[in-house]
Design a protein around this motif. Structure first.
Motif, short mmCIF file in Angstrom:
data_model
loop_
_atom_site.label_atom_id
_atom_site.label_comp_id
_atom_site.label_asym_id
_atom_site.label_seq_id
_atom_site.Cartn_x
_atom_site.Cartn_y
_atom_site.Cartn_z
N SER A 67 0.76 -0.92 0.10
CA SER A 67 -0.17 0.04 -0.06
C SER A 67 0.82 1.35 0.13
O SER A 67 2.15 1.10 0.28
N PRO A 68 0.48 2.31 -0.37
CA PRO A 68 1.17 3.80 -0.41
C PRO A 68 1.73 3.84 1.16
O PRO A 68 2.99 4.49 1.40
N ALA A 69 1.23 3.32 1.98
CA ALA A 69 1.72 3.26 3.51
C ALA A 69 2.64 2.19 4.00
O ALA A 69 3.36 2.16 4.88
N ASN A 70 2.68 1.16 3.06
CA ASN A 70 3.37 -0.16 3.81
C ASN A 70 4.01 -0.46 2.38
O ASN A 70 3.44 -1.34 1.72
N ASP A 71 5.02 0.17 1.82
CA ASP A 71 5.68 0.06 0.46
C ASP A 71 7.02 -0.60 0.29
O ASP A 71 7.48 -0.82 -0.84
N THR A 72 7.31 -1.39 1.16
CA THR A 72 8.79 -2.26 1.23
C THR A 72 8.71 -3.25 1.90
O THR A 72 8.09 -3.65 3.07
N VAL A 73 9.12 -4.31 1.48
CA VAL A 73 9.35 -5.91 1.91
C VAL A 73 10.58 -6.37 1.29
O VAL A 73 10.89 -6.21 0.35
N ILE A 74 11.30 -7.31 2.21
CA ILE A 74 12.37 -8.29 1.70
C ILE A 74 11.52 -9.52 1.63
O ILE A 74 10.84 -10.09 2.49
N THR A 75 11.57 -10.20 0.52
CA THR A 75 10.87 -11.33 0.08
C THR A 75 11.57 -12.67 0.48
O THR A 75 12.87 -12.52 0.92
N ARG A 76 11.06 -13.70 0.48
CA ARG A 76 11.51 -15.03 1.05
C ARG A 76 12.55 -15.40 0.23
O ARG A 76 13.54 -16.19 0.71
N ASP A 77 12.76 -15.23 -1.16
CA ASP A 77 13.89 -15.25 -1.95
C ASP A 77 14.81 -14.36 -2.08
O ASP A 77 15.76 -14.32 -3.04
N TRP B 13 14.91 -10.47 -2.52
CA TRP B 13 14.65 -9.41 -3.14
C TRP B 13 14.16 -8.48 -2.12
O TRP B 13 13.36 -8.83 -1.32
N LYS B 14 14.75 -7.31 -2.42
CA LYS B 14 13.89 -5.98 -1.32
C LYS B 14 13.12 -5.19 -2.70
O LYS B 14 13.30 -5.00 -3.64
N LEU B 15 11.80 -5.25 -2.25
CA LEU B 15 10.93 -4.76 -3.34
C LEU B 15 10.36 -3.33 -2.48
O LEU B 15 10.03 -3.22 -1.40
N GLU B 16 10.52 -2.19 -3.31
CA GLU B 16 9.98 -0.83 -3.12
C GLU B 16 8.92 -0.43 -4.07
O GLU B 16 9.15 -0.27 -5.30
N TYR B 17 7.66 -0.32 -3.41
CA TYR B 17 6.67 0.23 -4.38
C TYR B 17 6.65 2.00 -4.22
O TYR B 17 6.21 2.45 -3.22
N VAL B 18 7.55 2.39 -5.07
CA VAL B 18 7.95 3.90 -5.25
C VAL B 18 6.71 4.69 -5.48
O VAL B 18 6.50 5.94 -4.96
N ASP B 19 5.77 4.30 -6.55
CA ASP B 19 4.87 5.12 -6.97
C ASP B 19 3.63 4.40 -7.48
O ASP B 19 3.75 3.29 -7.50
N TRP B 20 2.58 5.21 -7.60
CA TRP B 20 1.10 4.42 -7.87
C TRP B 20 0.33 5.03 -8.85
O TRP B 20 0.60 6.34 -9.14
N GLN B 21 -0.57 4.39 -9.69
CA GLN B 21 -1.47 4.74 -10.57
C GLN B 21 -2.04 5.90 -10.16
O GLN B 21 -2.12 6.81 -10.81
N ASP B 22 -2.72 5.74 -8.98
CA ASP B 22 -3.52 6.77 -8.24
C ASP B 22 -3.66 6.57 -6.98
O ASP B 22 -4.12 5.60 -6.39
N GLU B 23 -2.67 7.31 -6.10
CA GLU B 23 -2.52 6.95 -4.83
C GLU B 23 -3.74 7.07 -3.77
O GLU B 23 -3.84 6.60 -2.86
N LYS B 24 -4.77 7.99 -4.30
CA LYS B 24 -5.74 8.31 -3.61
C LYS B 24 -6.90 7.43 -3.91
O LYS B 24 -8.02 7.63 -3.44
N ALA B 25 -6.82 6.51 -4.63
CA ALA B 25 -7.67 5.47 -5.31
C ALA B 25 -8.21 4.59 -4.19
O ALA B 25 -7.38 4.38 -3.09
N ALA C 58 13.17 -3.26 -7.46
CA ALA C 58 13.43 -4.56 -6.76
C ALA C 58 15.12 -4.70 -6.96
O ALA C 58 15.60 -4.45 -7.90
N THR C 59 15.49 -4.94 -5.87
CA THR C 59 17.00 -5.07 -5.62
C THR C 59 17.43 -6.50 -4.91
O THR C 59 16.69 -7.03 -3.84
N ARG C 60 18.30 -7.15 -5.83
CA ARG C 60 18.69 -8.45 -5.21
C ARG C 60 19.63 -8.32 -4.06
O ARG C 60 20.71 -7.77 -4.25
N LEU C 61 19.50 -9.09 -3.05
CA LEU C 61 20.45 -8.81 -1.99
C LEU C 61 21.60 -9.95 -1.62
O LEU C 61 22.41 -9.28 -0.98
#
Length: 204
Positions: free
Chosen positions: A147-157, A159-171, A181-184
């Motif tokens: 979500s726009p307020a919860n936008d970062t996660v380290i995946t089980r495999d 990778w660090k994922l960062e959701y930097v921007d949204w199509q319509d953040e107010k939707a 996506a950054t391979r750690l």
């Protein structure tokens, strides 16, 4: 510019999304969670891959066309000028990479084995069908919903994922627009890797 042959399967393997050349402008954050996951979806966009190989930094950019249903994924990757680079097709029983008439198709039991065969190392690209819609499994094995307020996660495999921007953040149910996506932990032949994935708006 001609895409080096050893990079073409890499581009397609991560072909799922796309990167913008500039920086995204982020507005006020909302708490809305991402739109519900859909087994069947069609996405287009651009992607940029930056990585180091044998101490040398490389960067490649391409456009993608992503189609999936419950069991299958079809991805076409083209150069910025529209030249077809590769096509990858994934079914429950196999994954096939085609790079043109002059290169025999490569097939493996699954997409991870295919990248190992084509590149010499494994990319866990099977997770991308979820990442593009804002879903993942975190390092503890728990489901992650962006979500726009919860936008970062380290995946089980790894990778660090960062959701930097949204199509319509107010939707009410926003959809991802730009993902980093950054391979750690890569090891093998690649020193580091990050992918910028830009997803076109649905009406584009």
């Amino acid at each position: 510019m001609t895409t080096p042959s050893f990079l073409r399967p890499l581009l397609l393997a991560v072909a799922l999304s796309a990167a913008v050349a500039g920086c995204a402008t982020i507005g006020p954050r909302s708490t809305s969670v991402v739109a519900p996951y859909s087994d069947k979806t069609e996405l287009t966009g651009r992607l940029t891959i930056n990585f180091s190989r044998d101490g040398k930094k490389e960067s490649m950019t391409g456009k993608y066309d992503w189609q999936q249903d419950k069991d299958n994924v079809n991805v076409s990757l083209t150069s910025p000028l529209g030249q077809m680079i590769a096509v990858i097709k994934v079914t429950p029983h196999s994954a096939t990479l085609t790079q043109g008439d002059k290169v025999p198709p490569q097939t493996a039991p699954n997409v991870d084995a295919l990248t190992q065969k084509a590149l010499g190392w494994t990319l866990p690209v099977s997770g991308l069908r979820y990442w593009l819609q804002g879903y993942a499994t975190d390092s503890d094995g728990k489901p992650f919903t962006a979500s726009p307020a919860n936008d970062t996660v380290i995946t089980r495999d790894g990778w660090k994922l960062e959701y930097v921007d949204w199509q319509d953040e107010k939707a009410a149910v926003p959809k991802p627009k730009l993902i980093y996506a950054t391979r750690l932990a890569l090891g093998q032949a690649v020193d580091d890797m990050n992918i910028r994935i830009f997803i076109d708006a649905p009406d584009q």
